[in-house]
Enzyme design. Structure first.
Site, PDB file in Angstrom:
ATOM      1  N   VAL A 156      41.677  56.514  36.191  1.00 44.20           N
ATOM      2  CA  VAL A 156      40.836  57.264  37.121  1.00 44.20           C
ATOM      3  C   VAL A 156      39.554  56.513  37.454  1.00 44.20           C
ATOM      4  O   VAL A 156      39.077  56.543  38.595  1.00 44.20           O
ATOM      5  CB  VAL A 156      40.505  58.656  36.530  1.00 44.20           C
ATOM      6  CG1 VAL A 156      39.406  59.350  37.322  1.00 44.20           C
ATOM      7  CG2 VAL A 156      41.761  59.515  36.486  1.00 44.20           C
ATOM      8  N   ILE A 202      60.396  65.928  39.435  1.00 42.40           N
ATOM      9  CA  ILE A 202      60.935  65.066  40.489  1.00 42.40           C
ATOM     10  C   ILE A 202      59.903  64.899  41.597  1.00 42.40           C
ATOM     11  O   ILE A 202      59.451  65.885  42.185  1.00 42.40           O
ATOM     12  CB  ILE A 202      62.222  65.674  41.078  1.00 42.40           C
ATOM     13  CG1 ILE A 202      63.238  65.954  39.976  1.00 42.40           C
ATOM     14  CG2 ILE A 202      62.826  64.739  42.118  1.00 42.40           C
ATOM     15  CD1 ILE A 202      64.451  66.726  40.439  1.00 42.40           C
ATOM     16  N   GLY A 244      67.663  79.670  26.751  1.00 46.77           N
ATOM     17  CA  GLY A 244      66.348  79.544  27.341  1.00 46.77           C
ATOM     18  C   GLY A 244      66.338  79.040  28.771  1.00 46.77           C
ATOM     19  O   GLY A 244      65.282  78.778  29.341  1.00 46.77           O
ATOM     20  N   GLU A 303      65.524  83.527  32.512  1.00 52.20           N
ATOM     21  CA  GLU A 303      64.500  84.484  32.105  1.00 52.20           C
ATOM     22  C   GLU A 303      65.154  85.806  31.704  1.00 52.20           C
ATOM     23  O   GLU A 303      66.309  86.073  32.020  1.00 52.20           O
ATOM     24  CB  GLU A 303      63.527  84.727  33.261  1.00 52.20           C
ATOM     25  CG  GLU A 303      62.813  83.489  33.765  1.00 52.20           C
ATOM     26  CD  GLU A 303      61.727  83.017  32.824  1.00 52.20           C
ATOM     27  OE1 GLU A 303      61.362  83.776  31.900  1.00 52.20           O
ATOM     28  OE2 GLU A 303      61.247  81.877  33.012  1.00 52.20           O
ATOM     29  N   LYS A 310      60.832  77.377  47.350  1.00 52.68           N
ATOM     30  CA  LYS A 310      60.774  75.914  47.379  1.00 52.68           C
ATOM     31  C   LYS A 310      61.251  75.368  48.727  1.00 52.68           C
ATOM     32  O   LYS A 310      60.700  74.385  49.233  1.00 52.68           O
ATOM     33  CB  LYS A 310      61.616  75.358  46.234  1.00 52.68           C
ATOM     34  CG  LYS A 310      61.068  75.724  44.862  1.00 52.68           C
ATOM     35  CD  LYS A 310      62.030  75.388  43.749  1.00 52.68           C
ATOM     36  CE  LYS A 310      61.467  75.797  42.395  1.00 52.68           C
ATOM     37  NZ  LYS A 310      62.421  75.556  41.294  1.00 52.68           N
TER      38      LYS A 310
END
Length: 437
Positions: free
Chosen positions: A38, A140, A191, A194, A209
């Site tokens: 940074v 991704i 898992g 949900e 999305k």
């Protein structure tokens, strides 16, 4: 990059679930590397949580607060990382951050699919960054290639598998022949699903999305309400078995494409639904909880992005990429790309979308039925590519695969088939994507 004398960049993290925990861990354990990248130290000023009394391994309790609004308002905070999820209070907190001159990183797909325009305008007014790479497909990198790498190209189509839960379920059903409900239960135990899987299995997550991808790819504002949505709850082992006989598999796809009519007018088609795709298509090999997105552009051609679409560490990696970019901009006085909506293309109805179709029906097993069914397709101008008939006795299973047709023509065909005496039931209608026919 030297950081001699550089003022530290203060970061507020809102939410400490799996992703928030990983973000704080990376910021702490990789502080020296991040400072070098940074050009200044990047320091966590505070973490907003629901229960500040809860012990969290590796986290200084002094950083925890239940007052997210006060944390966002602090003068020593330069960047806010929103990982709360949902619409409110996330929207209010992000707006407050932007309006006070702080850059924002978010992984909130539900919020960005509805309020991206409002928040982007606030970021532009106050000359700060709003990054959301992690809102689509986890680790991704898709957003940045669309906004930067392909900024000089024209994107025609974006299609992909963007929900790991549904991809796991469909992959397991195809591999084992198990029923949807049994695989969903197993996904919950592992898992992957949900406790309430509705957002995933009914396509809401993928539709959010798709709206984000369509907005960026086609320089137009597209919201989740603009996306045609269908889920996977009606997919049966018989559908997957039939797909395999046509050398296909079934995936829940998010498809965003530019449509051009005979007069050259352009529109956007954004849709989510389960579809057959040929086994040789690159998306057919994406199994388990993985995601993949295929981008087709005018000059770059077909590009595919593949990887883990969810999970604490993968999603945190995407958040950290945005965070480093925003922090660099703070140090150097620059800004990232602004929202681009110059095209303002209208949204096409699902009726106008064109693809191929797979239609499965139970019919009376007697002479002339196939000809009657084929005649009904012909009346609606829908051309048949392949037919498969199974069974004997009084009933048979008839599967028809069509050439390309509009959704309107196909819907009218199915409605007509359901009125025929020889058709007992139209059991399943799925699109067939990924072919040139």
């Amino acid at each position: 990059m030297s950081d001699t004398g550089a003022r530290p960049i203060g970061v507020a993290v809102l939410g400490m679930g799996n992703v928030g925990t990983e973000v704080v861990r990376i910021l702490t354990e990789s502080a020296d590397d991040i400072r070098s990248r940074v050009g200044a130290p990047v320091q966590v000023r505070g973490v907003a949580v629901r229960d500040a009394a809860k012990t969290r391994a590796g986290i200084d309790p002094a950083l925890l607060t239940t007052d997210a609004a006060a944390l966002v308002a602090r003068d020593d905070v330069d960047i806010v990382v929103e990982l709360v999820g949902g619409i409110e209070p996330a929207r209010t907190l992000i707006r407050a951050a932007l309006e006070s001159g702080k850059s924002v990183i978010t992984a909130n797909k539900a919020l960005m699919a509805v309020h991206a325009g409002e928040l982007s305008e606030a970021a532009a007014r106050h000359r700060v960054d709003l990054y959301f790479e992690a809102a689509v497909a986890g680790a991704i990198p898709v957003i940045r290639p669309l906004t930067q790498s392909l900024a000089g190209d024209s994107v025609n189509r974006v299609a992909g598998i963007v929900n790991g839960t549904t991809n796991y379920i469909l992959s397991e059903m195809a591999e084992t022949g198990a029923d949807y409900h049994d695989v969903l239960a197993e996904a919950g135990r592992l898992g992957y699903a949900e406790a309430d899987p509705t957002a995933d299995v009914e396509g809401y997550d993928a539709a959010a999305k798709a709206a984000i991808l369509a907005s960026i790819a086609f320089h137009s504002r597209v919201t989740a309400d603009d996306v045609h949505r269908e889920g996977i709850t009606d997919i049966t082992p018989a559908d997957l078995d039939a797909a395999a006989k046509f050398d296909c598999t079934v995936k829940l796809l998010a498809i965003c494409e530019r449509m051009t009519d005979a007069d050259g007018a352009e529109r956007i088609s954004a849709r989510v639904y389960p579809a057959l795709i040929p086994l040789e298509h690159p998306l057919a090999t994406v199994n388990g909880a993985f995601n993949a997105v295929v981008v087709e552009s005018e000059n770059a051609g077909r590009l595919m992005f593949y990887g883990q679409g969810a999970g604490g560490a993968p999603t945190a990696a995407a958040v950290m990429g945005d965070l480093v970019m925003a922090a660099r901009n703070r140090v150097n006085g620059g800004r990232g790309p602004l929202e681009s909506t110059y095209a303002s293309l209208p949204i096409a109805s699902i009726d106008e979308a064109q693809t191929r179709y797979y239609v499965s029906m139970r019919v009376a097993d007697r002479p002339g039925v196939l000809a009657q069914v084929a005649g009904e397709f012909a009346k609606q101008g829908v051309s048949i590519s392949a037919v498969r008939q199974e069974g004997a006795g009084e009933e048979a299973r008839l599967i028809v695969v069509t050439h390309r047709a509009t959704d309107r023509a196909q819907s009218e065909t199915v409605a007509a088939l359901e009125q025929m005496d020889s058709v007992i039931k139209v059991s399943s209608v799925l699109r067939l994507e990924g072919t040139n026919d």
